[in-house]
Design a protein around this motif. Structure first.
Motif, mmCIF file in Angstrom:
data_model
loop_
_atom_site.group_PDB
_atom_site.id
_atom_site.type_symbol
_atom_site.label_atom_id
_atom_site.label_comp_id
_atom_site.label_asym_id
_atom_site.label_seq_id
_atom_site.Cartn_x
_atom_site.Cartn_y
_atom_site.Cartn_z
ATOM 1 N N THR A 53 24.171 -6.584 2.602
ATOM 2 C CA THR A 53 23.594 -6.941 1.310
ATOM 3 C C THR A 53 22.323 -7.768 1.486
ATOM 4 O O THR A 53 22.264 -8.635 2.349
ATOM 5 C CB THR A 53 24.599 -7.701 0.435
ATOM 6 N N LEU A 54 21.326 -7.450 0.662
ATOM 7 C CA LEU A 54 20.090 -8.212 0.657
ATOM 8 C C LEU A 54 19.954 -9.005 -0.648
ATOM 9 O O LEU A 54 18.888 -9.536 -0.944
ATOM 10 C CB LEU A 54 18.889 -7.260 0.813
ATOM 11 N N ASP A 55 21.058 -9.057 -1.403
ATOM 12 C CA ASP A 55 20.999 -9.668 -2.736
ATOM 13 C C ASP A 55 20.600 -11.137 -2.690
ATOM 14 O O ASP A 55 19.979 -11.642 -3.626
ATOM 15 C CB ASP A 55 22.362 -9.533 -3.445
ATOM 16 N N ASN A 56 20.977 -11.840 -1.640
ATOM 17 C CA ASN A 56 20.701 -13.282 -1.568
ATOM 18 C C ASN A 56 19.377 -13.599 -0.880
ATOM 19 O O ASN A 56 19.065 -14.768 -0.658
ATOM 20 C CB ASN A 56 21.828 -14.001 -0.819
ATOM 21 N N ILE A 57 18.622 -12.563 -0.517
ATOM 22 C CA ILE A 57 17.390 -12.784 0.249
ATOM 23 C C ILE A 57 16.187 -12.304 -0.546
ATOM 24 O O ILE A 57 16.084 -11.134 -0.895
ATOM 25 C CB ILE A 57 17.438 -12.050 1.610
ATOM 26 N N ARG A 104 24.372 -18.149 0.392
ATOM 27 C CA ARG A 104 23.245 -19.035 0.109
ATOM 28 C C ARG A 104 21.975 -18.234 -0.160
ATOM 29 O O ARG A 104 21.840 -17.099 0.261
ATOM 30 C CB ARG A 104 23.022 -19.985 1.296
ATOM 31 N N GLN A 105 21.031 -18.875 -0.860
ATOM 32 C CA GLN A 105 19.732 -18.250 -1.115
ATOM 33 C C GLN A 105 18.880 -18.305 0.150
ATOM 34 O O GLN A 105 18.823 -19.334 0.824
ATOM 35 C CB GLN A 105 19.007 -18.985 -2.237
ATOM 36 N N ARG A 137 17.337 -9.134 11.578
ATOM 37 C CA ARG A 137 16.489 -10.333 11.587
ATOM 38 C C ARG A 137 16.621 -11.132 10.292
ATOM 39 O O ARG A 137 16.956 -12.312 10.304
ATOM 40 C CB ARG A 137 15.019 -9.939 11.782
ATOM 41 N N ILE A 138 16.347 -10.477 9.161
ATOM 42 C CA ILE A 138 16.342 -11.237 7.916
ATOM 43 C C ILE A 138 17.757 -11.625 7.504
ATOM 44 O O ILE A 138 17.946 -12.541 6.706
ATOM 45 C CB ILE A 138 15.616 -10.494 6.771
ATOM 46 N N ASN A 198 15.177 0.762 -0.365
ATOM 47 C CA ASN A 198 14.955 0.908 -1.802
ATOM 48 C C ASN A 198 14.799 -0.457 -2.475
ATOM 49 O O ASN A 198 15.403 -0.743 -3.512
ATOM 50 C CB ASN A 198 16.108 1.699 -2.445
ATOM 51 N N ARG A 199 14.013 -1.308 -1.829
ATOM 52 C CA ARG A 199 13.764 -2.656 -2.328
ATOM 53 C C ARG A 199 12.264 -2.935 -2.299
ATOM 54 O O ARG A 199 11.585 -2.605 -1.324
ATOM 55 C CB ARG A 199 14.452 -3.700 -1.434
ATOM 56 N N LYS A 200 11.767 -3.554 -3.343
ATOM 57 C CA LYS A 200 10.370 -3.926 -3.390
ATOM 58 C C LYS A 200 10.160 -5.236 -2.647
ATOM 59 O O LYS A 200 10.893 -6.208 -2.840
ATOM 60 C CB LYS A 200 9.925 -4.100 -4.855
ATOM 61 N N ILE A 201 9.166 -5.272 -1.760
ATOM 62 C CA ILE A 201 8.794 -6.496 -1.063
ATOM 63 C C ILE A 201 7.519 -7.018 -1.714
ATOM 64 O O ILE A 201 6.468 -6.374 -1.645
ATOM 65 C CB ILE A 201 8.586 -6.242 0.445
#
Length: 484
Positions: free
Chosen positions: A308-312, A440-441, A431-432, A465-468
């Protein structure tokens, strides 16, 4: 809680001291050239030639596995679901929630609790009933470092041994000298209250008189030396082996000659010998090897967890060159309330330059690269974990497996690319994923300094499928809004 690791630095020093007794040729690492930065951290000497975007720092699988074992203070918080495929589909499937359910010998149960285990980990819940079953069952299990798998098969071997029989009954193969020592320490700790059970190390440099059969019940070692002990020197009678454990199968297959040596040992065992194989990955080469060694196996696989990338929050910063990247990094660090940060570089040379610049700015900086020994890397990570340094500059040798709860910022000073120069999305995720841990955020900032690196950002956006978002580090108002 005890994982697949050494719990304290004292254990590190003790094991390091004990390893001196054996032949140094068994070591994965040689002597490395390092210098110190102004804070006393080990920093590799700059390469004499090569450009800043040269060949990336290589990740040695055996070293990565050893590092993960050394830095684990607790079992990994693993949310993966376990998939169990039984050799006999009609056999009742069960797992355990407590160690008492396994009906272990009292002295062995005492050893388990003495190590800090309170209850079985997820992999142990399913694997231990299979490994301890009567009649014996073969097992292929996928398990990463930190999930408790070393403790699981150590417990199985200790339970399996009959101390009255003064010969070797359990063999455990590990791809390297250091990993073998790690396993041995777990067995010795767990078997602390079983003084009648003897453990021996089949590693080069640990020599015995030819033709003398061992009375040690459990032997751990590397494939080449174990093969010699079974064939050339006759220290072990393979026909009396009743449990055969192959650990780190993926690392073993990647190491020259180990697969063939392991198969030669296997062919000398009886058909009734119980086979246990563990691997962090289940690539085709691992499966082919496992199918040759483990007949009619039960199989435990970890269902792939959806990362999950929800918190990043992800951003990129447009820069011209490495100097502008560094300026943007300083702006970023100055405006964000950063507990700790990890900064990834593609090459050792770039990492060394960045450490030098950060130290000049007064930051407490640690550095990791492939030029440091695993012991040195473990020490750097311990300092970072304890907060002695707030910034860790690293190459890909630190892209996965390190959980530091207080990391809130990850910076890709260089974007991760594969051999063809395309986006390495898996490495990017690893990495991320060092930030945004445990709900945590977290923030991930990518430095872009060319059209090619912008293409990499676009590839990563498409993959996930995420905007940076673009970030202007000179815009104070925008920077202050990041933490809201």
């Amino acid at each position: 809680m005890f994982g697949d690791s050494w719990s304290h630095s004292a254990d590190l020093q003790e094991a390091a001291a004990s390893s001196i007794q054996f032949d140094k040729r068994d070591r994965v690492h040689g002597q490395r050239n390092t210098t110190g930065d102004i804070n006393g951290n080990l920093v590799p000497e700059k390469a004499r030639s090569g450009d800043w975007k040269g060949e990336g720092d290589k990740v040695n699988l055996a070293e990565e596995s050893l590092l993960n074992k050394m830095i684990r203070h607790a079992l990994v918080r693993n949310r993966n679901e376990v998939e169990v495929l039984q050799a006999d589909p009609t056999s009742p499937l069960y797992s355990v929630k407590t160690f008492e359910e396994l009906r272990l010998k009292p002295e062995l149960l005492k050893g388990v609790y003495n190590m800090g285990f309170n209850r079985p980990s997820r992999i142990q819940e399913c694997a231990l009933p299979m490994m301890l079953a009567q009649p014996p069952q073969n097992l292929i299990a996928q398990a990463q470092s930190g999930t408790g798998k070393t403790a699981a098969f150590s417990l199985a071997m200790l339970s399996h041994v009959n101390p009255a029989n003064k010969w070797t009954q359990c063999l455990c193969i590990s791809p390297t000298y250091e990993l073998a020592l790690q396993i041995g320490q777990v067995i010795e700790q767990m078997g602390k209250f079983c003084p009648d059970v003897k453990v021996q190390y089949a590693i080069r440099g640990n020599r015995m008189q030819r033709g003398v059969q061992l009375q040690d019940h459990i032997v751990i070692g590397t494939p080449g030396t174990l093969l010699d002990w079974c064939t050339k020197y006759k220290h072990i009678d393979p026909k009396k082996i009743t449990m055969f454990v192959l650990d780190e199968a993926d690392v073993m297959i990647a190491t020259q000659g180990h697969q063939d040596q392991s198969l030669r040992i296997y062919r000398q065992l009886t058909k009734d010998c119980q086979m246990l194989l563990f691997s962090a990955t289940f690539e085709d080469s691992v499966w082919r090897f496992a199918e040759r060694v483990v007949p009619d196996p039960n199989i435990i696989k970890l269902k792939r967890e959806e990362e999950t990338l929800d918190n990043i929050k992800q951003f990129y910063v447009d820069c011209k060159d490495k100097d502008e990247k560094f300026t943007a990094l300083c702006d970023l660090y100055g405006c964000l309330t950063v507990a700790q940060a990890m900064i990834f570089c593609h090459t050792r040379m770039m990492a060394s330059w960045l450490v030098e610049q950060l130290c000049k700015e007064g930051h407490q900086v640690a550095m990791l690269s492939g030029l440091l020994t695993v012991e040195q890397r473990a020490a750097v990570i311990e300092r970072f974990r304890s907060g002695k340094e707030k910034v860790l500059v690293t190459t890909n040798v630190c892209s996965r497996g390190i959980d530091v709860e207080q990391v809130s910022l990850v910076v890709n000073f260089d974007l991760p690319v594969d051999f063809d120069g395309n986006a390495d999305s898996e490495t990017y995720l690893h990495r991320i994923g060092r930030t945004g841990r445990f709900g945590r955020q977290g923030f991930a900032v990518n430095m872009v300094d060319s059209k090619h690196s912008m293409d990499i950002i676009n590839q990563i956006e498409m993959h996930f499928n995420r905007k940076i978002r673009k970030l202007d580090t000179h815009n104070l108002e925008e920077m202050e809004s990041l933490s809201t």
